[in-house]
Design an enzyme around this catalytic site. Structure first.
Site, mmCIF file in Angstrom:
data_model
loop_
_atom_site.group_PDB
_atom_site.id
_atom_site.type_symbol
_atom_site.label_atom_id
_atom_site.label_comp_id
_atom_site.label_asym_id
_atom_site.label_seq_id
_atom_site.Cartn_x
_atom_site.Cartn_y
_atom_site.Cartn_z
ATOM 1 N N GLU A 152 0.816 -1.211 0.000
ATOM 2 C CA GLU A 152 0.000 0.000 0.000
ATOM 3 C C GLU A 152 0.853 1.266 0.000
ATOM 4 O OE1 GLU A 152 -3.901 0.093 0.198
ATOM 5 O OE2 GLU A 152 -2.937 -1.447 -1.007
ATOM 6 N N ASP A 153 1.973 1.214 0.714
ATOM 7 C CA ASP A 153 2.728 2.447 0.947
ATOM 8 C C ASP A 153 3.988 2.599 0.105
ATOM 9 O OD1 ASP A 153 0.844 2.933 2.844
ATOM 10 O OD2 ASP A 153 2.102 2.408 4.560
#
Ligand code: MN
Length: 728
Positions: A99-100
């Site tokens: 996600e990051d």
């Protein structure tokens, strides 16, 4: 969810603060935990995952100012406390990288194996639906959706450990966000922890949520409990001492523990029962742990001999465990000075399950014990069944567990964020009917996750569905071949039946009118009194039923007409002279009651004949259709029909074209058809690789004139040798 990430370079004060928070001590502590239950080579693999995660997240900081990797490290630490397998711990270390950062699932699979990659992917998917807003009233469905999406219990365990660490470090987050996350934790994650029997986690999540949701109330209550603890110290000591002395006297070896009720539990009790703090007396509880089940009951008897039990407070969760596998005997005793005291009696094994729930069944032993996911899941379910087998309906119990963890249901969002549960395999049409019957009946298309998709698309967990409707749209009989839900199926059938009845009644009326005209009568001549007499004599229900039956071919229009004429005379009507009867006109838009035969595909301008068959309504054929006329006895069912002079519908017709087998011939023909104002419904080609090719088209035309013009145009194409209209 990744709680606030601030890339170091984006922070204006970053240069002044050296990111020198030393993680080394935490990492050493983590490695020690791993070494306690994993083999050295497994520890090394997990450590490699830590190094990978630290690199991927480098430069990112948490709201607290700590390096971001401190978060996945803490999450993995919790899983190590639970002694989960190395794949799960690796996945915990990597749970935020997809996600990051720019790391892909494939990259994780290549480095750390498919299993760890699947787990990370599972957590990331949940993170994505978490960002959808949910209505508070829908918390139950949201929980089910999370569980359904997770598939692997370990995904949920990682997610819970993730939430735990975010809650523990929530202080650094802005107030509004803090409240939202606390609310969500209380509504969604704490109940999941409870469902899985992770009691320690469940309580901590509740306490932290309470603290951040109602900080003032939390503090007031904490102080009050602290004070009460001082006041009741003597009482607690006395009870503990008594139990530790009297149980062995009765021959029971037991461990006795005092237990403080947690604040949120007290708060909830005060709210639900409208009590003040001083009225909540049982802020203390005791736990008695013994060696086996018979001793549990022996201990209970002994306790009831020492202090009087409060009637109606005894619960036997050993005979009937809670759905999450929890077992214990609960009783409330009237202690010294009349203070009620809750006591739980259980075996050491039950205690272990009560504290760590599902995680206790996932204890990692070694590589060979870690088989396929399904086997593990099966094992876990099996252990729950064994717990249950003491008594109770285990089939129902198993069903209960399955519904929550491996549902036959999927959960999807409406455009307004409402969650609907549908059976697995449900399509957009099922969804439309689940929202409302009218939406189902009028749906024409759908958007799934903002993309236009066919109505038959199978829905997935977490999909966002938007149904596009049209005012005059009707259900399509073809939907019946793929809808999954009983509701959709029943509604579609109901609609089609009603529609066909309406259309059949209209046709019946026209057929009867035509036949009556042959008797010199008009439908309007048959007044209500005549109909009543007819219905009475024929024991029919209503005029509409009779008309529908005629339209469906269940009653003969000629017989009904003759009997109506007789009834009319019996009612005193004057006889009329016979006239030749006129034909029924066909518009092509009658719907299900009148069908144009597929064998000959009649179009306006063709001489036609109608055949009415029992239960099928009126079928229209061309005069020269080969499928009719062979059986003379069927002529009774023939109906005189003709085309309405100015039809506006389009009609399907088949043509066959023989052309030279050259490149681009199909394109030329298609272009000519389009230029002629017709649509191609279907085309097939006999590809025999010879000099000539045969093209079979199904086209839409207005009438014979239109078709003739079209065929003339096609003959002008040099490659076209022969054109014929097909009838077979
Ligand atoms: Mn996280």
């Amino acid at each position: 969810m990744a709680t606030p990430v601030t890339p170091a370079e984006a922070s204006p004060i970053a240069p002044e603060i050296p990111p020198a928070i030393d993680m080394a001590e935490d990492v050493r502590h983590f490695s020690a935990k791993l070494s306690a239950y994993l083999k050295p080579e497994e520890v090394a693999r997990v450590e490699a995952a830590y190094a990978f995660s630290a690199t991927a997240h480098s430069g990112q900081l948490r709201s607290s100012g700590e390096p971001y990797v401190s978060h996945p490290l803490a999450v993995a630490g919790t899983l190590a406390d639970w002694h989960l397998d190395p794949q799960a711990v690796i996945a915990a270390l990597l749970h935020d990288v997809m996600e990051d950062t720019a790391i892909t699932k494939q990259e994780i699979a290549d480095r750390f194996g498919k299993s760890a990659a699947e787990l990370v992917d599972g957590v990331s998917k949940i993170d994505r639906i978490e960002n959808q807003s949910y209505e508070e009233a829908q918390a139950e469905n949201f929980r089910k959706m999370l569980l359904a999406m997770a598939r692997d219990v370990r995904v949920i365990l990682i997610k819970l450990a993730d939430r735990l660490h975010n809650m523990r470090t929530l202080g650094a987050v802005p107030v509004e966000k803090r409240r939202r996350i606390a609310r969500e934790t209380l509504d969604i994650y704490a109940p999941i922890a409870n469902r899985l029997g992770l009691n320690t986690l469940y309580r901590e999540l509740q306490e932290l949520s309470f603290l951040h949701l109602h900080p003032l109330r939390h503090n007031v209550l904490a102080k009050a409990v602290k004070k009460a603890r001082g006041n009741r110290r003597e009482l607690v000591g006395k009870i503990t001492e008594t139990l530790r002395r009297r149980l062995p006297e009765a021959g029971i070896e037991a461990e006795v523990m005092g237990r403080e009720k947690h604040l949120y539990g007290i708060y909830r009790k005060m709210r639900e029962k409208h009590l003040s703090f001083s009225q909540v007396l049982d802020i203390y509880g005791f736990r008695v742990i013994v060696k086996d089940i018979p001793t549990c009951y022996l201990a209970l008897g002994t306790l009831h001999g020492i202090y009087k039990p409060v009637p109606g407070k005894f619960k036997d969760y050993i005979a009937i465990p809670k759905a999450n596998g929890y077992q214990s005997l609960h009783t409330t005793l009237i202690g010294p000075y009349g203070t009620p005291v809750e006591v739980q009696v259980r075996t050491a094994e039950m205690h272990h399950v009560a504290e760590s729930g599902v995680a206790s069944h996932w204890l990692y032993k070694d590589e060979s014990a870690l088989s396929e996911l399904q086997q593990q899941t099966h094992k876990w379910l099996q252990s729950l069944i064994e717990l249950q087998s003491a008594s109770g309906d285990s089939a129902e119990f198993l069903e209960h567990v399955k519904v929550d963890l491996f549902p036959g249901e999927i959960y999807v969002f409406t455009p307004k964020g409402k969650i609907l549960g549908l059976s697995r395999g449900a399509t957009a049409v099922d969804f439309a009917y689940a929202v409302h019957t009218d939406i189902g009946n009028r749906c024409v298309a759908c958007r799934i996750n903002f993309e236009l998709m066919p109505l038959r698309t199978e829905l997935k967990n977490g999909d966002r569905i938007e149904i596009i409707t049209a005012t005059h749209a009707n259900p399509n009989p073809a939907w019946l071949s793929y809808v999954k839900s009983g509701k959709a199926r029943a509604q579609i059938r109901h609609f089609l039946k009603t529609q066909q009845q309406g259309e059949s009644a209209a046709l019946g009326e026209r057929l009867l009118g035509q036949t009556l005209a042959g008797l010199g009568l008009h439908l309007a001549d048959i007044v209500a009194g005549v109909w009543e007499r007819f219905l009475r004599d024929r024991s029919a229900k209503s005029k509409r039923d009779v008309l529908t039956d005629i339209g469906l071919g269940k009653r003969h229009a000629a017989i009904v007409a003759r009997r109506l004429a007789a009834a009319r005379e019996a009612e005193g009507g004057t006889p009329v002279e016979h006239k030749p009867r006129g034909a029924i006109t066909i518009r092509g838009s009658e719907g299900l009651a009148v069908q144009l035969a597929k064998c000959c595909r009649p179009i306006p301008g063709d001489p036609i004949v109608g055949i009415i068959r029992k239960g099928q309504g009126l079928m229209v054929h061309t005069h020269d259709c080969r499928s009719i006329g062979k059986k003379h006895h069927e002529r009774d069912n023939w109906v005189d029909v003709e085309w309405e002079p100015n039809t506006t519908q389009l009609f399907e017709v088949g043509i066959r074209i023989v052309a030279e087998n050259r490149r681009g011939v199909l394109a030329k023909v298609a272009a000519e058809i389009a230029a002629g104002g017709s649509d191609i419904q279907n085309v097939s080609m006999d590809d025999d690789r010879s000099m000539y090719t045969t093209l079979n088209f199904t086209l839409q035309v207005s009438n014979r004139v239109h078709l003739a013009r079209l065929m003339r145009g096609l003959r002008h194409i040099p490659e076209v040798l022969r054109i014929t209209r097909t009838k077979e």
